[in-house]
Scaffold this active site. Structure first.
Site, mmCIF file in Angstrom:
data_model
loop_
_atom_site.group_PDB
_atom_site.id
_atom_site.type_symbol
_atom_site.label_atom_id
_atom_site.label_comp_id
_atom_site.label_asym_id
_atom_site.label_seq_id
_atom_site.Cartn_x
_atom_site.Cartn_y
_atom_site.Cartn_z
ATOM 1 C CE1 TYR A 138 89.825 -9.830 -54.569
ATOM 2 C CE2 TYR A 138 87.743 -8.707 -54.120
ATOM 3 C CZ TYR A 138 88.855 -9.410 -53.679
ATOM 4 O OH TYR A 138 89.008 -9.673 -52.340
ATOM 5 C CD GLU A 223 79.372 6.550 -33.031
ATOM 6 O OE1 GLU A 223 80.574 6.197 -33.079
ATOM 7 O OE2 GLU A 223 78.881 7.145 -32.044
ATOM 8 C CG ASP A 276 79.473 5.874 -28.621
ATOM 9 O OD1 ASP A 276 78.360 5.537 -28.182
ATOM 10 O OD2 ASP A 276 80.300 5.062 -29.092
#
Length: 395
Positions: A138, A223, A276
């Site tokens: 920025y 996760e 997963d």
């Protein structure tokens, strides 16, 4: 003791304690932690001297009427990556490089941006102040274009100077969360207790935290944030006390990886991953355990090869009779990712991982952790994880 235990009886942790004993024995056999190659925590004067050396080279080139250029190790080539089981993926000492030239239309802007950020880093280190990557973006968002440009340049500078990013006084905003049996004091003196009903944000300056206290028997890396929150709602940390849970909310940010590494270096407790049963989850587990190509120059500060895969294993899907209707077909991208992981150098020393991935490849199906809710809404926290932890169901 740091905390009053409220979890299972001591006998529950027998296999976990044996696992920890084997991890400690392996450490002693290997002479402790591997010697830290690559990057080291540089002092402010070392960082300033490195930047001054780079600028001196530019001035010398200009004095010779030559176009200055930055020489940076090539972080995107497997040729430059070496695998060691005790470290993970790290850069070879003599690797191929690329030049960022000031007289090339393709790279002149990158050259200028590196110079600009080097100047900002110099001022930060000199004044002993810190800035986030977002702060830097920025300062001139139009010039940089997007945050990824800034992130890549900071990593290139860190690699070029051979110092970790935090030695450059640049912090990244943490997205990770931590909960459970852990207390510590932040750099500004704030006392943090993670044993609350709600999770605590991972600190943005891991190097600054001190007086870490825990009785935890294990650390569980989760996760996904949704799974992490569900485990919190089910009071998993209390039921399995003493333990610690961490999530990087998907692909982990640097601070979450640094925290996991710090907890391992400090306590040497077993660390497990809950991801997963899909290529993306396996990739995330590999980042925690062995690191990534992009950050291989800082592997010694980030990787924890002692991490084990607790779940969700592809073999669990069949073993638990999870119906096919709750499974998802692998996409073409999934299959490409799986093939890519199977070719990685660390898979040769992980035959059980290979077997699990081959089960996934043969079935052409993947499963999210939420698939366990078919068995019961709290099956994950009430049955699956306790049984895995009690009977050593990790690989």
């Amino acid at each position: 003791m740091a905390f009053a235990p409220r979890g299972p009886e001591a006998s529950f942790f027998q296999v976990l304690d044996q696992h920890r004993a084997s991890l400690l024995a392996a450490l002693r056999k290997g002479g402790g932690e591997p010697a830290g190659g690559g990057t080291h925590l540089a002092t402010s004067s070392e960082v300033l001297a490195s930047i001054e050396s780079v600028i001196q080279d530019i001035i010398t080139s200009l004095a010779r009427n030559e176009a200055p250029a930055f020489t940076i190790d090539n972080r995107s080539s497997w040729e430059n990556i070496k695998f060691e089981d005790s470290v993970g993926l790290h850069m070879v000492s003599h690797c191929t490089t690329r030049k960022i030239k000031s007289d090339s239309p393709k790279s002149v802007k990158t050259f200028a941006l590196i110079l600009k950020i080097l100047s900002m880093i110099y001022k930060l280190v000199q004044s002993n102040t810190y800035a986030t990557k977002r702060d830097i973006y920025y300062t001139d968002s139009q010039l940089f274009g997007n945050q990824t440009v800034v992130d890549n340049i900071i990593n290139d500078i860190s690699c070029m100077l051979k110092v970790p990013r935090r030695s450059l006084h640049i912090l990244s905003t943490s997205k990770g969360l931590i909960a459970g049996n852990l207390r510590y004091i932040e750099e500004d003196g704030t006392k943090v207790n993670c044993a609350c009903a709600t999770a605590v944000a991972v600190p943005s300056n891991i190097q600054g935290i001190q007086n870490l206290i825990t009785d935890a028997k294990f650390l569980l890396i989760v996760e996904k944030d949704a799974t992490f929150q569900r485990l919190l709602d089910d009071s998993f940390c209390t039921k399995m006390s003493p333990c610690i849970m961490v999530t990087g909310k998907g692909v982990p940010d640097l601070n979450t990886r640094l925290l996991v590494k710090k907890l391992w270096d400090t306590f040497h407790i077993p660390i497990f991953t809950l991801v997963d049963a899909d290529p993306h989850g396996i990739e995330i587990m590999c980042i925690y355990k062995y690191g990534s190509m992009a950050m291989s120059f800082e592997a010694h500060n980030l990787t924890v090869p002692a991490i084990r895969w607790l779940g969700l294993l592809p073999s669990d899907i069949k073993r638990l009779n999870i119906p096919k209707g709750t499974l998802i077909p692998l996409t073409k991208q999934d299959q490409m990712k799986l093939d890519s992981i199977l070719k990685r150098p660390y898979i040769t020393c992980q035959p059980f991982w290979r077997k699990e991935m081959e089960i996934m490849a043969d079935s052409k199906l993947k499963a999210e952790i939420q698939a366990l809710t078919f068995l019961s809404s709290d099956y994950l926290s009430r049955v699956y994880l306790p049984n895995k932890l009690k009977f050593g169901g990790w690989i």
